[in-house]
Every structure is written in C-alpha cells, then in structure tokens.
Design an enzyme around this catalytic site. Structure first.
Site, short mmCIF file in Angstrom:
data_model
loop_
_atom_site.label_atom_id
_atom_site.label_comp_id
_atom_site.label_asym_id
_atom_site.label_seq_id
_atom_site.Cartn_x
_atom_site.Cartn_y
_atom_site.Cartn_z
CB CYS A 155 -0.91 0.04 1.23
SG CYS A 155 -2.32 -1.08 1.10
CG HIS A 156 1.54 2.62 3.55
ND1 HIS A 156 0.59 3.63 3.57
CD2 HIS A 156 1.05 1.65 4.35
CE1 HIS A 156 -0.40 3.28 4.38
NE2 HIS A 156 -0.15 2.07 4.87
CB CYS A 170 -1.71 -1.16 9.28
SG CYS A 170 -1.80 0.38 8.33
#
Lengths: 286, 158
Positions: A205-206, A247
């Site tokens: 994701c990041h 998360c």
C-alpha cells in the site's frame, strides 16, 4: 474558528488546486504548503539515492483541505488539550522519589528539543533501540519511582505530544548506524513481509500505491513524522504502534504487541524512511 | 449479514474437510483450494461444478466483509455505492478483456496470473501472509460458490 479563516491561510494557488483535486490531485500528494503558526514545515524531500522512494511525502499532503487546516493552527488542533496536560505533568511530582520530569530536565523547551526527531534511539544499558514512550517509562521507573504506563494511556500521550512538540519543524534525523543497523534491517524485513489472510505487506500500500484511493481512504506513504497523531477516526491521539496494529488488523493479521521488539524495529525503519521531513507532532490526520 | 458470513466460513470449513454436504450449497464435486491449481494463467472448471449466480455475485463483490472489490476497483455498474478504489484497474468492460477461465484463475490465486508482486489478495487460496488472525486461519477469503458467483457477475460487465 470558521472554514473561511482556515482557507485564508492557504494560498490562492492551493485553492485552485483544490478545485481540480477531484479529477487530478487525487492521483498523488497535493502541492499545498504546510505552515504551522507561521513556521514553514518540510513536507517533501528527495529520497536517498539508494532508498526506496524518489520523493518522500508527509501524510499531511494526502489529507483533505479541511483536515490539513486543523494542523496549521494550535488553537484548532484538537491534540492541544493533551499538550497542555503534558506541560502540566512535566512539573508535577509523581512516584516515590518526590521528583518530576523538570527536576532533572529543567525546561522541556530547551532540553527536549530534537528528542522526538531522533527516536527511536539506541539504549546502551538495554542493548537495543527504545522509543520515546519506553524512554519516558525508563525515567518513570528508574528516576521517579513511578509505575510504567501504556503507550496509549492518556498521560503518556500527553507527555509524548508535549515532548514531541519541542521538535516540531526539526528534520527527522534517525541514526541507523552501528548497532542500530541490525534493528533497522529487522524492521525493513517486517515492512516487506506479507501478512494476514489478505496477504499484504506495508510496501504493497504505502510504497507501491501511495497517492491512490483505497475505497474512501487516500493512501499515504505511511510516514510517522507526526506521531503521536490526533486521528479524527480515533477522536483522539494515538501512538505509532497503535496505528501499526490497526493496519495489521485490516489485513486480517495478528498484530505484534505494542512495545514489542518487532514494532520497535518497524518504527525505527519507518522513521528512517522519513529522514528530513519536519517533525509535525502532534499532527492531525483522518 | 453476519449470519451469511458465518455460513460462508462454515461452508469453507466443510470444503476443507472434504465433506460432501454443506449448508451453503457446496456440491460433491466442489474443487478444494488445494486442488485448484492454476495452469498457464487459467482455470477452466467451475469450482462448484455449476454456474454461479450473477445477482448474488454482485452482492459478494460489493460486500466489505466478503469480496470488498470496490476497495481497489472502480465499477460503473455499482455507481450507486460511494468511494470506488484506484489501486487496481477499473472493472468496466472486464468481461471483454478476460475469458472466464482467466477471471477464475485471478480470483483463485491472483499471484499465479498477475505475478508475485501484485497487491491483489488470492480469494481461494490457503497459503497467504504470515500471522493470519486465528478466525481466518485455514480459511479462504471466499468459498467456492462465492467465487463462482462473482465470476458470473464479472461476466456481465461488458
């Protein structure tokens, strides 16, 4: 404090970008400038040559204009009641030894400057890196004769936000040399390991998809230069480790424990990915 | 919703045990996740032995606790639902871009078709990330019937 006042703090160019944001700016970080109480923050730096990111962005650049505005003014920033409480606690005697933080550290404005920017830091006695929360607890048990408190205890968040504020505007400056290297590597390994039934790593994701929408969320780089951060979703402040936990749960993985070696290593590594960004503690996010 | 969720996992569990009966309509010829091996980016056979239900598939697709496909994929057919993701490609017209056997392979084990680096979860595979929460351990994200339903729905996106 009305929205009009907030908007006047943002430049005209910014407002122009906002008008287009639903079609263009969503794909990436926006171009807004963060000025907190008159001080300009660095929300983007070039990534290190051998690093994973070409451009390093603060999470602030991915938030809505309304959320962004909350961080520009300490009167609007909802974290500041905790900061005020932290200031009070700084000089409040606690524990069996009849001391307060200020007994040893005098004025936080002087002695705590730069502390947040360089945590986690190597602790010689323990032989491992420690976080700001762990350092506070070490002081509490060893010097004040007080009990340890949890990372997300209201008093801890008051202390971490107050101490963190003394570094606001300073560049994140994490030391990953010497004995820290092994720990940063350990954190890196965790960062790139797929976890949970949904089978994703932090990087999926990041690193690979920041700037994109994942349902209603705008994915950031997961930078932690603003922690403890006031999250509107939490309706309060929270630690980095609490955010990591959230998360992992989203990915249907069993989170590591708050304060565990794994999360300390991960915090160290993630902090090092944000070298050079301004400390924004206490930041406001959604 | 909670009940169907529980039943869904009960069904997945039953599939795992190789049971020939189930509450959620898995058939005796249901293909277990272990047996659902992808070949050349395709999986020909229906996981249930029968055709999926597109209407049910549409619900599974949108359900945040099941497919949650909108988290990453935009889909005009579900324009009534807010906040479509941008992480994966839009699924408008996906039926024209992939054959059914390719869609099935991607759903079962995304990595075997899209490559190891893909962020897309594998919806009918047991080997996923480490530290999977207890309640999801040994379970696939969707059961065979749900996978076939979603495939039937995707086939309507022309």
């Amino acid at each position: 404090m009305g929205i009009n006042k907030r908007l006047t703090r943002l430049t005209l160019a910014t407002i122009g970008a906002f008008a287009l944001s639903s079609t263009i700016a969503l794909a990436d970080a926006d171009d807004n400038e963060l000025v907190i109480e008159g001080a300009k923050m660095t929300t983007m730096v070039e990534g290190a040559k051998d690093g994973p990111l070409d451009e390093v962005y603060s999470g602030w650049r991915f938030r809505s204009e309304e959320t962004q505005a909350l961080e520009t003014d300490d009167f609007d920033n909802p974290a500041f009641s905790a900061v005020d409480r932290g200031k009070e606690l700084w000089t409040t005697v606690t524990g069996s030894k009849g001391k307060s933080c200020s007994s040893c550290h005098d004025k936080a404005e002087d002695t705590m400057k730069g502390v947040r920017a360089s945590m986690p830091k190597w602790d010689k006695d323990l032989g491992k890196p420690i976080t700001l929360e762990q350092q506070i607890n070490e002081c509490r048990t060893d010097r004040l004769g007080a009990e340890k408190i949890k990372f997300d205890h209201a008093d801890m968040l008051a202390m971490t936000s107050y101490i963190g504020l003394q570094s606001r505007g300073m560049p994140v400056n994490i030391d990953t040399s010497g004995p820290m290297t092994e720990w940063a590597e350990k954190g890196k390994k965790i960062y790139y390991t797929r976890v949970g039934q949904l089978d994703m790593s932090c990087a999926n994701c990041h690193e690979d998809n920041y700037g994109k929408r994942i349902r209603a969320d705008h994915l950031s780089q997961g930078q932690i230069n603003g922690f403890p951060t006031y999250r509107l979703k939490w309706n309060g402040l929270g630690s980095v480790h609490r955010r990591f936990k959230g998360c992992m749960k989203n990915i249907r993985a069993k989170p590591f424990k708050v304060g565990s070696d794994e999360f300390v290593a991960l915090e160290l590594y993630v902090a090092s990915r944000g070298q050079g960004l301004s400390v924004e503690t206490p930041a406001v996010r959604n | 919703m909670k009940k169907s969720f529980v039943i869904a996992f009960a069904a997945a569990g039953a599939v795992l045990l190789g049971a020939t009966y189930s509450q959620a309509g898995s058939h005796s010829n249901t293909v277990s996740p272990e047996m659902a091996m992808i070949k050349d980016g395709t999986f020909e056979k229906s996981l249930t032995g029968g055709a999926g239900d597109a209407e049910k598939g549409k619900k599974t697709f949108a359900n945040r606790k099941l497919g949650n496909c909108l988290a990453c994929h935009a889909n005009k057919d579900l324009a009534s639902q807010p906040f479509h993701g941008e992480v994966g490609p839009s699924l408008d017209g996906v039926a024209g871009r992939y054959e059914e056997k390719q869609l099935r392979a991607i759903m079962i084990n995304s990595k075997s078709v899209l490559g190891e680096a893909t962020i897309m979860p594998s919806f009918y595979r047991l080997e996923n990330g480490i530290r999977t929460m207890k309640k999801f351990k040994g379970k696939t994200i969707l059961n065979a019937e749900q996978v076939e339903d979603v495939i039937a729905y995707l086939k309507t996106l022309k």
